[in-house]
Design an enzyme around this catalytic site. Structure first.
Site, mmCIF file in Angstrom:
data_model
loop_
_atom_site.group_PDB
_atom_site.id
_atom_site.type_symbol
_atom_site.label_atom_id
_atom_site.label_comp_id
_atom_site.label_asym_id
_atom_site.label_seq_id
_atom_site.Cartn_x
_atom_site.Cartn_y
_atom_site.Cartn_z
ATOM 1 N N SER B 316 0.798 -1.226 0.000
ATOM 2 C CA SER B 316 0.000 0.000 0.000
ATOM 3 C C SER B 316 0.829 1.274 0.000
ATOM 4 O O SER B 316 0.295 2.359 -0.246
ATOM 5 C CB SER B 316 -0.945 0.006 1.197
ATOM 6 O OG SER B 316 -1.889 -1.034 1.041
ATOM 7 N N ASP B 353 -11.365 -6.190 -0.255
ATOM 8 C CA ASP B 353 -10.664 -5.147 0.488
ATOM 9 C C ASP B 353 -10.028 -5.790 1.710
ATOM 10 O O ASP B 353 -10.379 -6.898 2.114
ATOM 11 C CB ASP B 353 -11.665 -4.064 0.922
ATOM 12 C CG ASP B 353 -10.936 -2.858 1.513
ATOM 13 O OD1 ASP B 353 -9.878 -2.495 0.934
ATOM 14 O OD2 ASP B 353 -11.387 -2.329 2.527
#
Lengths: 411, 614
Positions: B316, B353
């Site tokens: 991320s 997610d």
């Protein structure tokens, strides 16, 4: 048999020039041994040599005084003792460098092959003065006399001494009146061997030449050329066998002599380092105790067989010439003494000693300068070693003894 | 008849004997003339060649200092065993080698090989020998002609394992190295830098060896020194490293596998370059024991500098790049609303997610703060790999940073051209989706991530990492990439990345009263446990430090890297290091998890090997 001291008139003929040359050589020897060994553990050798000077000079005088007549009468026993001693070396000897040369007697270590040289001179002088060397039985007696100790020495094996033997025999045979052709005939089997080693075709050419020579000199009984030719044939063919009998280090030394650079760290090392030492000495030398090759110990066995390299490096060309001049005086006086000797025995004795000394000097210096293969032959009066020193002073004592009893000079 | 001839010795035969004497003596005199008068010069030279030896006196190596002057690499006195190639017979040589082998516990073959290698030069058999062995050799000197004990300065790293990869280590030049370096004045037996700064700046550190003319004896023992040209000591180098900051980073990484890089984002100066596991460079000074070898060759590759050579999926942390790409491309604004449902569907595939059920209705700002994967999947598909790659390159990824250390990896930023070369097809939209969250083919070194976050910190300039103070000429110039992004993009980056630390996924780093911006990452890699990734910079208004962290199988970014970065920033600001901060943070945090399952099914495993892309 009269002791010389009892007859002071004898000393008038004492050869002072020769004696002083010997003293000077001993002085050279001490300086060089000191230079090599000072500040090493070998310095005791210098002390030993120093302690030997007085006994050595005393030996010269003693032998000179005692004379040589007793040798004539006891030559037979000397010969026997010599053979026994040489045989003893092979049986109970101490070995060094792959060879047995030493025996211990009453706590003394000595090399009988050194004394054997003197013994040979005495016995040959006796035989040659008694026998007719032109008659076959005379020749055979002479050959037999030389052969027995020569074989024993070769068996030790001591190549150097064997060569000295040959040289002494040659010199004395010539002196006894043998013609060069006759000497060549006696020597031809050995020549045949050397030529065979050079190559087969050389040998075949040599054998052909020998045949022509023998036919041309038809003075002999027909058996002589036939047996000589046969002997040459045999020894030539046996060359490989004799080569095989040599110790590896001896073969190596001969091969190295032919090309010292082939093994610069091994067998050629002595010669290369010795040549460097002598060459770097130049005209005046680097000064006693200042030669770098000597002081930094680049030359093994330098105070024994390679002592000439010390003279060359530290005393230079001048020093080396002075040294050679001293030897020339010593040997030259010896020739004169041989010429003036009272009788054939004494004369032959003198010439034997002269030949021995000359051969030693030539081979030793030749070895140090790279002219000769490395054979363990000491430099007379110079090299450290008690047996050889004793041999040398006895030899010089004999020359003095002969000089003192020479023919009356014509006044 | 014979009797008669001897009885009257002829003068003729006496003359012949005299001639023999004259011939022998003149032969010898002729020979002496040849050797002593004609050849004297040559032999004098050879005698000098025997006794004179030129030995090289190594120059003391320059010190390596940190930015505050602390010594990181020094020298210490040691002893080495040297074998001189003196003239010995074969048997003697063998005897010496056998004895030496027994004393030093080396095989005779090894010694012989060393000797032959050196040809006619003295050869160092063993360096840094212990005092006991020295004493034994000294006692047996007589039995060991040619063997000499010589003083030697040995490289010494006072802090041991500290910054081992960065500093590197030294060793004797190998024959292969000699082949290529001979022209630069390197010689057999030289001690040279083998890795790290020691290698890069060897020419500065090494100095000029002195020369010593020594007289030696036949055994090769030095007798006296005749002339000396003193060595020129090597120059010291001051590095940009902050030793204390580096120490905090290494402490944090202790027992883990990973790397931390800290840069000054304004100029690219490397403040910290830590990699674990590491090694003790001091072991290379002496002889490596079998245990040393085993440790150095362990499965975890302690010699590998993970900070510059290992490539990891950035996870991320790559969303920073995606954010820039999306905003600069105009497809999204900071307040653009998204529905976070926990899943993203593309062509029948479902992408999950990290948070089951999602966050509900959010803005793009929230998506970065909470690292919402589904939002970025969508942006990734819309942007396409090429556009993301374009911005990634503009932020220093996908190419070597140009740090002056050996072994840097370029990483991988996949675009369609890359896919054409390596996969022989275009990238699928699904692959663009996972690229947006820093997974898939994307690989970056910790150093590249530090450069990336520095670019954000300093207002768009890609810096080149610098190691020396002042910078070495080769590293002074930056790559010249300056990004002019819109004010909205800058606003988004600064506020959202601040919120990551203040209230988002990165609160483990938070320090009250200090402005910190950052982004966490939790990347799928080899094995089950995820890699912890994180990038931060501080302060936000005028950043002076930018840090990247990667810990293999370190779990979540905030947990694996967060506490270490927190401590580093405390160290940087001179605050007390508080190890308890992590505990409290962990309890209150909704931790970011990787988008598990789907990512792995879509993405083929790409091994992290240097040079995977070009």
């Amino acid at each position: 048999m009269a002791i010389g001291t009892a007859n002071p008139r004898l000393w008038r003929q004492f050869d002072w020039v020769m004696f002083l040359a010997a003293v000077a050589l001993l002085g050279f020897s001490l300086a060089c041994i000191d230079s090599v060994t000072h500040n090493t553990a070998l310095h005791r050798d210098f002390t030993q040599q120093l302690e030997m000077v007085i006994p050595a000079l005393g030996t010269i005088l003693l032998v000179a005084a005692y004379g040589y007549e007793w040798l004539r009468s006891s030559a037979k026993y000397i010969y026997i003792v010599n053979i026994v001693a040489l045989a003893a070396v092979i049986v109970v000897g101490h070995s060094a460098l792959g060879a047995q040369r030493w025996i211990s007697l009453a706590g003394f270590r000595f090399q009988p092959s050194e004394f054997a040289k003197l013994a040979l001179i005495v016995t040959l002088a006796k035989v040659l003065s008694d026998k007719n060397v032109h008659a076959p039985d005379g020749v055979i007696t002479v050959l037999a006399t030389v052969a027995v100790p020569a074989i024993l020495i070769f068996k030790q094996p001591d190549l150097g001494t064997a060569l000295v033997y040959g040289a002494i025999a040659l010199g004395m045979l010539y002196w006894a009146g043998l013609s060069p052709a006759a000497i060549f005939n006696m020597l031809s089997p050995v020549v045949s061997m050397i030529v065979f080693a050079l190559g087969l075709w050389w040998w075949i050419a040599y054998m052909f030449g020998l045949a022509v020579f023998l036919l041309w000199s038809r003075r002999h009984h027909w058996l002589v050329p036939i047996s000589l030719g046969g002997l040459n044939l045999l020894t030539g063919i046996a060359t490989h066998k004799v080569w095989g009998m040599l110790k590896p280090y001896q073969k190596q030394r001969i091969l190295t002599f032919l090309n010292p650079n082939s093994d610069p760290l091994g067998a050629g090392y002595h010669v290369i380092q010795s040549k460097i030492a002598i060459g770097s000495g130049g005209l005046l030398g680097e000064g006693l105790f200042h030669g770098t090759q000597t002081q930094l110990h680049f030359i093994p066995e330098q105070h024994t067989d390679f002592i000439f390299s010390v003279v060359g490096e530290e005393l230079g060309f001048i020093g080396a010439i002075v040294l050679l001049a001293l030897y020339a005086i010593l040997i030259g006086r010896g020739i004169v003494i041989a010429n003036r000797a009272k009788d054939p025995f004494a004369s032959l004795l003198a010439i034997g000693v002269v030949t021995m000394l000359l051969f030693h000097v030539f081979v030793n210096v030749g070895m140090a300068t790279g002219l000769m293969p490395v054979v363990g032959i000491p430099l007379p009066l110079m090299s450290f070693g008690r047996t050889s020193l004793l041999t040398d002073v006895i030899a010089i004592g004999l020359l003095e003894a002969i000089a003192m009893r020479q023919k009356k000079l014509m006044f | 008849m014979a009797k008669a001839r001897v009885a009257q010795p002829s003068r003729f035969r006496g003359l012949v004997m005299g001639l023999w004497l004259a011939a022998a003596v003149s032969t010898l005199v002729f020979r002496l003339v040849q050797l002593q008068l004609i050849g004297s010069g040559e032999f004098r030279e050879r005698a000098d060649g025997n006794r004179l030896r030129i030995t090289l006196e190594p120059a003391p190596r320059g010190l390596i200092l940190d930015r505050h002057g602390e010594i990181l690499a020094a020298n210490r006195q040691a002893y080495s065993v040297v074998l001189y190639p003196i003239k010995l017979t074969r048997a003697q040589t063998q005897a010496v080698i056998d004895r030496l082998g027994r004393l030093l516990a080396l095989s005779p073959l090894q010694i012989l090989a060393r000797w032959k290698e050196a040809r006619n030069l003295p050869v160092r058999i063993l360096q840094d020998v212990d005092p006991k062995t020295i004493a034994i050799i000294a006692e047996n000197q007589r039995l060991l002609p040619g063997v000499s004990i010589e003083p030697l300065t040995v490289r010494y790293y006072p802090r041991g394992r500290f910054a081992a990869h960065l500093l590197g280590y030294t060793g004797e030049i190998t024959n292969a190295e000699l082949q290529t370096m001979q022209d630069d004045g390197y010689r057999q037996g030289d001690i040279i830098g083998k890795s790290g700064l020691e290698k890069t700046f060897d020419s500065i550190l090494r100095g000029q060896p002195g020369r010593l003319q020594v007289e030696v004896d036949a055994r090769g023992r030095p007798i006296q020194t005749l002339a000396e040209i003193p060595p020129v000591p090597g120059k010291n180098i001051t590095t940009t490293i902050d030793a204390e900051l580096q120490a905090v980073a290494e402490q944090g990484l202790e027992g883990k596998v990973g790397a931390i890089v800290a840069l000054d984002p304004q100029n690219g100066q490397v403040l910290t370059l830590a990699s674990k596991p590491d090694f003790n460079p001091n072991v290379f000074a002496g002889r490596l024991t079998p245990q040393d070898w085993k440790a150095l060759n362990s499965r975890l590759h302690p010699l590998l500098d993970r900070a510059i050579s290992a490539t990891y999926p950035p996870g991320s942390t790559f969303k920073v790049v995606t954010t820039v790409a999306a905003m600069q491309s105009g497809i999204v604004k900071e307040d653009t609303p998204f529905d976070s449902t926990g899943i993203f569907t593309l062509g029948g595939h479902i992408f999950h997610d990290w948070k089951k059920g999602g966050f509900g209705r959010v803005t793009f700002h929230d998506a970065l703060v909470n690292s919402i994967d589904t939002v970025y999947y969508q942006l990734g598909v819309e942007l396409g790999a090429d556009r993301m790659a374009h911005y990634a390159h503009l932020m220093g990824l996908g190419q070597r940073t140009g740090i002056l250390l050996d072994g840097e990896s370029p990483g991988v930023i996949p675009d369609n051209a890359w896919a054409e070369r390596h996969l022989h097809r275009d990238l699928y939209p699904g692959e663009s989706a996972i690229m947006a969250i820093g997974q898939g083919y994307v690989l970056a070194t910790p150093l590249q991530l530090a450069v990336m976050v520095s670019t954000v910190a300093n207002g768009g300039r890609v810096v080149r990492p610098k190691l020396l103070l002042p910078p070495a000429p080769q590293e002074a110039k930056d790559p010249g990439i300056v990004n002019h992004w819109s004010a909205a993009t800058w606003h988004m980056l600064r506020t959202a990345m601040r919120d990551v630390i203040d209230r988002g996924t990165g609160t483990t780093v938070h320090i009250p009263g200090i402005q910190i911006a950052g982004k966490t990452g939790t990347a799928q890699w080899r094995g089950k446990k995820t890699n912890a990734m994180m990038v931060v910079f501080s302060p936000i208004s005028h950043p002076r430090i930018a840090i990247s962290c990667a810990i293999e199988h370190g779990g979540e970014g905030a947990l694996g890297c967060g506490p270490i970065l927190n401590r580093m920033l405390r160290q940087f600001y001179g605050l007390p290091l508080s190890p308890n901060a992590t505990q409290s943070a962990k309890a209150t945090l909704a931790l970011e998890k990787p988008a598990t399952g789907v990512v792995a099914s879509v993405n083929p495993y790409i091994p992290a090997r240097p040079g995977a892309a070009d």
